[in-house]
Design a protein around this motif. Structure first.
Motif, PDB file in Angstrom:
ATOM      1  N   LEU A 193      -6.611  -3.596 -15.166  1.00 53.42           N
ATOM      2  CA  LEU A 193      -6.051  -4.582 -16.089  1.00 53.42           C
ATOM      3  C   LEU A 193      -4.556  -4.406 -16.301  1.00 53.42           C
ATOM      4  O   LEU A 193      -3.857  -5.335 -16.675  1.00 53.42           O
ATOM      5  CB  LEU A 193      -6.773  -4.499 -17.441  1.00 53.42           C
ATOM      6  CG  LEU A 193      -8.177  -5.073 -17.419  1.00 53.42           C
ATOM      7  CD1 LEU A 193      -8.815  -4.966 -18.787  1.00 53.42           C
ATOM      8  CD2 LEU A 193      -8.157  -6.523 -16.957  1.00 53.42           C
ATOM      9  N   ASP A 194      -4.076  -3.188 -16.064  1.00 54.64           N
ATOM     10  CA  ASP A 194      -2.685  -2.912 -16.397  1.00 54.64           C
ATOM     11  C   ASP A 194      -1.792  -2.968 -15.169  1.00 54.64           C
ATOM     12  O   ASP A 194      -0.774  -2.308 -15.111  1.00 54.64           O
ATOM     13  CB  ASP A 194      -2.583  -1.537 -17.058  1.00 54.64           C
ATOM     14  CG  ASP A 194      -3.186  -0.463 -16.164  1.00 54.64           C
ATOM     15  OD1 ASP A 194      -3.860  -0.831 -15.173  1.00 54.64           O
ATOM     16  OD2 ASP A 194      -2.978   0.729 -16.438  1.00 54.64           O
ATOM     17  N   PHE A 195      -2.179  -3.743 -14.134  1.00 54.58           N
ATOM     18  CA  PHE A 195      -1.379  -3.690 -12.912  1.00 54.58           C
ATOM     19  C   PHE A 195       0.012  -4.280 -13.130  1.00 54.58           C
ATOM     20  O   PHE A 195       0.166  -5.344 -13.708  1.00 54.58           O
ATOM     21  CB  PHE A 195      -2.082  -4.366 -11.728  1.00 54.58           C
ATOM     22  CG  PHE A 195      -2.203  -5.862 -11.810  1.00 54.58           C
ATOM     23  CD1 PHE A 195      -1.144  -6.681 -11.449  1.00 54.58           C
ATOM     24  CD2 PHE A 195      -3.379  -6.443 -12.232  1.00 54.58           C
ATOM     25  CE1 PHE A 195      -1.259  -8.053 -11.504  1.00 54.58           C
ATOM     26  CE2 PHE A 195      -3.509  -7.814 -12.300  1.00 54.58           C
ATOM     27  CZ  PHE A 195      -2.445  -8.623 -11.942  1.00 54.58           C
ATOM     28  N   LEU A 232     -12.127  -2.159  -0.918  1.00 53.70           N
ATOM     29  CA  LEU A 232     -10.839  -1.594  -1.329  1.00 53.70           C
ATOM     30  C   LEU A 232     -10.721  -1.620  -2.853  1.00 53.70           C
ATOM     31  O   LEU A 232     -10.083  -0.768  -3.457  1.00 53.70           O
ATOM     32  CB  LEU A 232      -9.689  -2.395  -0.701  1.00 53.70           C
ATOM     33  CG  LEU A 232      -8.292  -1.828  -0.945  1.00 53.70           C
ATOM     34  CD1 LEU A 232      -8.032  -0.663   0.003  1.00 53.70           C
ATOM     35  CD2 LEU A 232      -7.208  -2.882  -0.790  1.00 53.70           C
ATOM     36  N   GLY A 233     -11.321  -2.636  -3.466  1.00 51.34           N
ATOM     37  CA  GLY A 233     -11.265  -2.734  -4.929  1.00 51.34           C
ATOM     38  C   GLY A 233      -9.988  -3.370  -5.438  1.00 51.34           C
ATOM     39  O   GLY A 233      -9.568  -3.121  -6.569  1.00 51.34           O
ATOM     40  N   GLY A 234      -9.361  -4.221  -4.633  1.00 53.03           N
ATOM     41  CA  GLY A 234      -8.096  -4.848  -5.029  1.00 53.03           C
ATOM     42  C   GLY A 234      -8.213  -6.352  -5.148  1.00 53.03           C
ATOM     43  O   GLY A 234      -9.303  -6.905  -5.291  1.00 53.03           O
ATOM     44  N   PRO A 235      -7.066  -7.044  -5.092  1.00 56.72           N
ATOM     45  CA  PRO A 235      -7.065  -8.507  -5.197  1.00 56.72           C
ATOM     46  C   PRO A 235      -7.444  -9.158  -3.869  1.00 56.72           C
ATOM     47  O   PRO A 235      -7.434  -8.493  -2.828  1.00 56.72           O
ATOM     48  CB  PRO A 235      -5.597  -8.809  -5.516  1.00 56.72           C
ATOM     49  CG  PRO A 235      -4.848  -7.718  -4.817  1.00 56.72           C
ATOM     50  CD  PRO A 235      -5.721  -6.485  -4.927  1.00 56.72           C
ATOM     51  N   VAL A 277      -3.172  -0.878  -6.819  1.00 57.26           N
ATOM     52  CA  VAL A 277      -4.393  -0.281  -6.275  1.00 57.26           C
ATOM     53  C   VAL A 277      -4.056   0.716  -5.160  1.00 57.26           C
ATOM     54  O   VAL A 277      -4.591   1.828  -5.112  1.00 57.26           O
ATOM     55  CB  VAL A 277      -5.354  -1.393  -5.779  1.00 57.26           C
ATOM     56  CG1 VAL A 277      -6.503  -0.810  -4.977  1.00 57.26           C
ATOM     57  CG2 VAL A 277      -5.888  -2.179  -6.968  1.00 57.26           C
ATOM     58  N   LEU A 278      -3.133   0.330  -4.278  1.00 57.76           N
ATOM     59  CA  LEU A 278      -2.756   1.243  -3.185  1.00 57.76           C
ATOM     60  C   LEU A 278      -2.098   2.504  -3.748  1.00 57.76           C
ATOM     61  O   LEU A 278      -2.320   3.611  -3.246  1.00 57.76           O
ATOM     62  CB  LEU A 278      -1.812   0.539  -2.202  1.00 57.76           C
ATOM     63  CG  LEU A 278      -2.434  -0.628  -1.424  1.00 57.76           C
ATOM     64  CD1 LEU A 278      -1.375  -1.321  -0.567  1.00 57.76           C
ATOM     65  CD2 LEU A 278      -3.590  -0.150  -0.542  1.00 57.76           C
ATOM     66  N   ARG A 279      -1.307   2.340  -4.795  1.00 55.30           N
ATOM     67  CA  ARG A 279      -0.656   3.508  -5.409  1.00 55.30           C
ATOM     68  C   ARG A 279      -1.709   4.451  -5.992  1.00 55.30           C
ATOM     69  O   ARG A 279      -1.585   5.667  -5.898  1.00 55.30           O
ATOM     70  CB  ARG A 279       0.328   3.049  -6.490  1.00 55.30           C
ATOM     71  CG  ARG A 279       1.031   4.169  -7.223  1.00 55.30           C
ATOM     72  CD  ARG A 279       2.352   3.710  -7.862  1.00 55.30           C
ATOM     73  NE  ARG A 279       2.345   2.306  -8.227  1.00 55.30           N
ATOM     74  CZ  ARG A 279       1.920   1.828  -9.404  1.00 55.30           C
ATOM     75  NH1 ARG A 279       1.485   2.626 -10.341  1.00 55.30           N
ATOM     76  NH2 ARG A 279       1.965   0.539  -9.656  1.00 55.30           N
ATOM     77  N   ALA A 280      -2.769   3.882  -6.562  1.00 50.26           N
ATOM     78  CA  ALA A 280      -3.841   4.728  -7.107  1.00 50.26           C
ATOM     79  C   ALA A 280      -4.484   5.563  -5.994  1.00 50.26           C
ATOM     80  O   ALA A 280      -4.765   6.747  -6.164  1.00 50.26           O
ATOM     81  CB  ALA A 280      -4.876   3.867  -7.820  1.00 50.26           C
ATOM     82  N   TYR A 281      -4.726   4.931  -4.814  1.00 48.14           N
ATOM     83  CA  TYR A 281      -5.264   5.706  -3.681  1.00 48.14           C
ATOM     84  C   TYR A 281      -4.270   6.792  -3.271  1.00 48.14           C
ATOM     85  O   TYR A 281      -4.627   7.938  -3.036  1.00 48.14           O
ATOM     86  CB  TYR A 281      -5.502   4.799  -2.469  1.00 48.14           C
ATOM     87  CG  TYR A 281      -6.790   4.008  -2.522  1.00 48.14           C
ATOM     88  CD1 TYR A 281      -8.013   4.634  -2.283  1.00 48.14           C
ATOM     89  CD2 TYR A 281      -6.789   2.645  -2.776  1.00 48.14           C
ATOM     90  CE1 TYR A 281      -9.206   3.922  -2.307  1.00 48.14           C
ATOM     91  CE2 TYR A 281      -7.969   1.916  -2.800  1.00 48.14           C
ATOM     92  CZ  TYR A 281      -9.173   2.558  -2.569  1.00 48.14           C
ATOM     93  OH  TYR A 281     -10.357   1.849  -2.601  1.00 48.14           O
TER      94      TYR A 281
END
Ligand SMILES: *Cc1c(COP(=O)(O)O)cnc(C)c1O
Length: 431
Positions: free
Chosen positions: A83-85, A274-277, A314-318
Motif C-alpha cells: 500500500l505504501d509504494f 512476482l506479487g507486483g502490478p 516490489v523489486l526493491r523489496a526482493y
C-alpha cells in the motif's frame, strides 16, 4: 413519468451533471418497467435516481476482501500491492527526467537496475503486460521469419490470447515441432533453418499433459539455440523472482534460473507470482532488448508512472531481502496454524452455523494448473448459500467467498490484518 427537471430538483446535493444523468437513467428504467407491465411509483423513481446519483459519485473500483480461495484472482486484480509504494502515487514524478542533469532521463532506469541485479540478465524492458511482451518480442526479433514452437505448447492463456494467433499477429510464421505429448531437443535442432527467427517456449500455465510425455529441459533447448545461432525466447508468464519452495511452491522456474540456463529473452507477468502490478517484464540479452525497445509497439505498450512506482517498490523489496513487504509473499508465507487460528476465531464469533474446514487455496491466474497451498476456511450453513454469497457482495467492503457442496466457504489465508472485524460484521449483517 416525472419530467427530468422536476426529478433533478428533488436530487439536491448532487452536482448538476450527476443529477441530470441519474434522473435520465431513473426515468428510462421506470419507462421500461412500465412497458413490462410493472407498477412504478414516483417514490420509486426518485429513490432510483438518488441511488444512481450516489453510485456515480463513488469510486467504482472498490476494495474487496478476497476470501474466494483463489490467491491471484484475475477478476479481483491478481496480486495485492504494497500500500505504501512510492511517493509518487499520482503526483508529478521524475519519471523520464534526470534530476542529475535536469534533462530528459530514462523512464526505466530504476527498475532496470533492480532487474539486472536480481536476474543476472544483461538488460531489461518493462511493458504493459506479458501478452504485450510476447507480441513485442516476436515482432521485434522475428517478424517475417519462422518461430519454432512445440505442439505441446500451443497454449490459449485465456481471453483471446492464443499463442499461435499472437505469433501470426506479430508478423511471424509458426513452425510446429514434435507432437502434443512428446517433443525432443532433436526436433528443435532439425527444424532450425535459414528462415528461423526464434525458438519459442511457452510455459503451460493452465493445463498439464500427463502420461507418455517428454519435453527437453530449458538448458537443452538453449544449447540447440546457441549452436544454431538463433534466439531462444521463453514465454514464462508466472514470473517468480525467487525460489518459492520455502513458501510451499517447490519446483517452479524463476527469472534468474531461466537466465542462467541460457534463455535469451524471458517474458513474465508482473502481477502473478512476482506479487507486483500488471506489467510485462522482459529480461535478457542486450541486443535483443534493444531491438524490442526500438520497435514502434514498445511505445504502444509503454507503462505509466503508477506501474513503475509499484514495480520499483516490489523489486526493491526482493533486492533488499524485505520479502514481508510483498503482500503476496505474506499471504503465501502465513503459517498454517495462524490461518487456523483466524478461521477458528471467525467461526466462534458466528456461532452454530459456522465451522472450520481444511481446504486448499488455488494460485489461479494461470500460474500452473495444480498449484495449491493448504488453508482453512470458515464453512457456513444456510438455507440459501447463493443468497448469502450475494449478500456479502453488498456490504462495505464487499466480501468475496465461494460456494462448494452447498456451503458458503470463506478462505482465511487471503485476509489481511484489519479485515477480521469488517468480515465479522458483514456476516452478522448477512446471516
Ligand atoms: C499469464 C500468462 C500470459 C499473459 O500474461 P499477462 O501479464 O496477463 O498479459 C502469457 N503467457 C503465459 C505463459 C502466462 O502464464
Amino acid at each position: 413519468m416525472p419530467r427530468v427537471d422536476d426529478l433533478i430538483a428533488r436530487l439536491d446535493g448532487a452536482p448538476p451533471a450527476v443529477a441530470r444523468a441519474a434522473a435520465r437513467n431513473a426515468i428510462e428504467r421506470g419507462r421500461s418497467e412500465l412497458q413490462r407491465g410493472c407498477e412504478v411509483t414516483l417514490q420509486q423513481i426518485v429513490a432510483q435516481a438518488q441511488k444512481e446519483a450516489g453510485e456515480l459519485l463513488e469510486d467504482r473500483v472498490q476494495r474487496v476482501i478476497n476470501m474466494s480461495g483463489t490467491i491471484l484472482h484475475t477478476g479481483l486484480g491478481r496480486a495485492p500491492l504494497p500500500l505504501d509504494f512510492g511517493r509518487t502515487q499520482g503526483e508529478y514524478a521524475a519519471l523520464e527526467f534526470s534530476l542529475e542533469t535536469g534533462e530528459r532521463g530514462d523512464r526505466q532506469a530504476w527498475v532496470r537496475e533492480h532487474l539486472i541485479a536480481l536476474t543476472g540478465a544483461e538488460d531489461s524492458l518493462v511493458v504493459n503486460n506479458c501478452a504485450g511482451a510476447v507480441l513485442l518480442a516476436l515482432a521485434a526479433i522475428s517478424a517475417g521469419k519462422e518461430v519454432i514452437l512445440s505442439r505441446g505448447e500451443m497454449v490459449e492463456i485465456g481471453g483471446s490470447f492464443r499463442v499461435p494467433e499472437i505469433i501470426a499477429q506479430s508478423g511471424c510464421r509458426l513452425k510446429e515441432v514434435g507432437t502434443t505429448n512428446k517433443t525432443r531437443a532433436s526436433d528443435y535442432s532439425r527444424a532450425v533453418g535459414k528462415e528461423t527467427g526464434a525458438i519459442l517456449r511457452c510455459h503451460t500455465s493452465n493445463y498439464k499433459i500427463v502420461g507418455f510425455t517428454e519435453t527437453p529441459s530449458v538448458g537443452q533447448i538453449a544449447a540447440v539455440a546457441k549452436e544454431k545461432g538463433v534466439p531462444f525466447i521463453f514465454d514464462f508468464g508466472t514470473g517468480c523472482m525467487i525460489d518459492l519452495a520455502p513458501f510451499g511452491l517447490p519446483g517452479l522456474d524463476s527469472f534468474p534460473g531461466l537466465v542462467s540456463q541460457g534463455v535469451d529473452l524471458v517474458l513474465g507477468s508482473g502481477d502473478k507470482l512476482l506479487g507486483g502490478p500488471q506489467a510485462g517484464i522482459i529480461v535478457g540479452r542486450k541486443e535483443l532488448i534493444a531491438a524490442c525497445a526500438a520497435h514502434p509497439l514498445a511505445r504502444a505498450l509503454r507503462v505509466d508512472k503508477l506501474t513503475l512506482a509499484a514495480l520499483e517498490a516490489v523489486l526493491r523489496a526482493y533486492r533488499t531481502g524485505q520479502l514481508d513487504k510483498i503482500p503476496l509473499l505474506r499471504i503465501l508465507g502465513t503459517p498454517l496454524p495462524e490461518i487456523r487460528r483466524r478461521a477458528r476465531a471467525l467461526a466462534k464469533a458466528l456461532g452454530a452455523k459456522a465451522s472450520v474446514v481444511e481446504s486448499e487455496s488455488e494460485l489461479g491466474a494461470g500460474c500452473s494448473p495444480d498449484l495449491k497451498v493448504p488453508t482453512y476456511c470458515v464453512a457456513i450453513k444456510s438455507d440459501s448459500p447463493t443468497k448469502l454469497y450475494q449478500a456479502l457482495l453488498k456490504v462495505d467492503p464487499p466480501v468475496i467467498g465461494r460456494i462448494e457442496k452447498g456451503l458458503l466457504l470463506l478462505d482465511c489465508r487471503t485476509i489481511q490484518q484489519g479485515d477480521f472485524r469488517p468480515v465479522k460484521s458483514a456476516l452478522e449483517k448477512a446471516l
